[in-house]
Scaffold this active site. Sequence first.
Site, PDB file in Angstrom:
ATOM      1  CG  LEU A 103      -7.345  -0.195  -6.297  1.00  0.00           C
ATOM      2  CD1 LEU A 103      -6.706   1.186  -6.259  1.00  0.00           C
ATOM      3  CD2 LEU A 103      -6.796  -1.001  -7.467  1.00  0.00           C
ATOM      4  N   GLY A 136      -9.315  -2.639   4.206  1.00  0.00           N
ATOM      5  CA  GLY A 136      -8.642  -2.320   5.467  1.00  0.00           C
ATOM      6  C   GLY A 136      -9.615  -2.436   6.607  1.00  0.00           C
ATOM      7  CE  LYS A 137      -9.343  -2.780  13.971  1.00  0.00           C
ATOM      8  NZ  LYS A 137      -8.403  -2.726  15.098  1.00  0.00           N
ATOM      9  CB  VAL A 152      -8.117   1.364  -1.322  1.00  0.00           C
ATOM     10  CG1 VAL A 152      -7.501   2.376  -2.278  1.00  0.00           C
ATOM     11  CG2 VAL A 152      -7.600   1.597   0.088  1.00  0.00           C
ATOM     12  CE  LYS A 156      -6.343   4.106   3.936  1.00  0.00           C
ATOM     13  NZ  LYS A 156      -4.956   4.389   4.413  1.00  0.00           N
ATOM     14  CE1 TYR A 175      -4.240   1.382  -9.299  1.00  0.00           C
ATOM     15  CE2 TYR A 175      -3.842   2.263 -11.513  1.00  0.00           C
ATOM     16  CZ  TYR A 175      -4.095   1.185 -10.663  1.00  0.00           C
ATOM     17  OH  TYR A 175      -4.188  -0.076 -11.185  1.00  0.00           O
ATOM     18  CB  ALA A 176       0.882   2.527  -6.486  1.00  0.00           C
ATOM     19  CG  ASP A 231       3.904   0.215  10.313  1.00  0.00           C
ATOM     20  OD1 ASP A 231       4.602  -0.777  10.623  1.00  0.00           O
ATOM     21  OD2 ASP A 231       2.681   0.149  10.145  1.00  0.00           O
TER      22      ASP A 231
END
Length: 225
Positions: free
Chosen positions: A20, A23-24, A28, A43, A93-94, A137
């Site tokens: 999905l 990231g660093k 995910v 994740k 989950y979105a 953020d």
Amino acid sequence: SPSPGSRSLTIHDFDIGRPLGKGKFGNVYLARLRDSHFIVALKVLFKSQLEKEGMEHQLRREIEIQSHLQHPNILRLYNYFHDERRVYLILEYAPRGELYKELQKSHTIDEQRTATIMEELAHALAYCHQNKVIHRDIKPENLLLGLRGEVKIADFGWSVHTPSLRRKTMCGTLDYLPPEMIEQRTYSEMVDLWCIGVLCYELLVGNPPFESSSYSETYRRILKV
């Protein structure tokens, strides 16, 4: 619910689906609990990466904060587990992905939908602030969309739980930084309200209000509003 009582979860409790996001510190994935067929976002973070960047403390804080927040406009963190090499966060989950991607595609978002997004965010942030949590953020990349397009605040990596609601750390994204953070003054939960103002502008206009070609110019524009 993905918290099956006493037995601790392992990666073998899940069927792993498509990625999905990246990231660093890891990726995910769409995932499904084998027992209940409950769909989640998993994740997966690499411990070596987290340690290299000194992020273990931030991750602990993120888990601690997000697992206690339950609101329809905040992405749920159901549970977490780890093995020798990785940490796994079991997230809601979105299905409609990042607001950022929608904004990239359509460039702007109409007034009615922007108003709805603002209302949902305002409710979610009021709830955070009542619980003495500042997100710090808020930006399109950290907002996900549920099945009906409702906003879900995600990514509590920068958030703080602060019994006094007063902080001095510089963080967040340049375009969204409030003046008091740039000037390194003590700030409060009001920084989140600045950010939703910036967001509202960006959704309606298509780019953030203080954007410019250099850091120093962006700083100057923010300070002069």
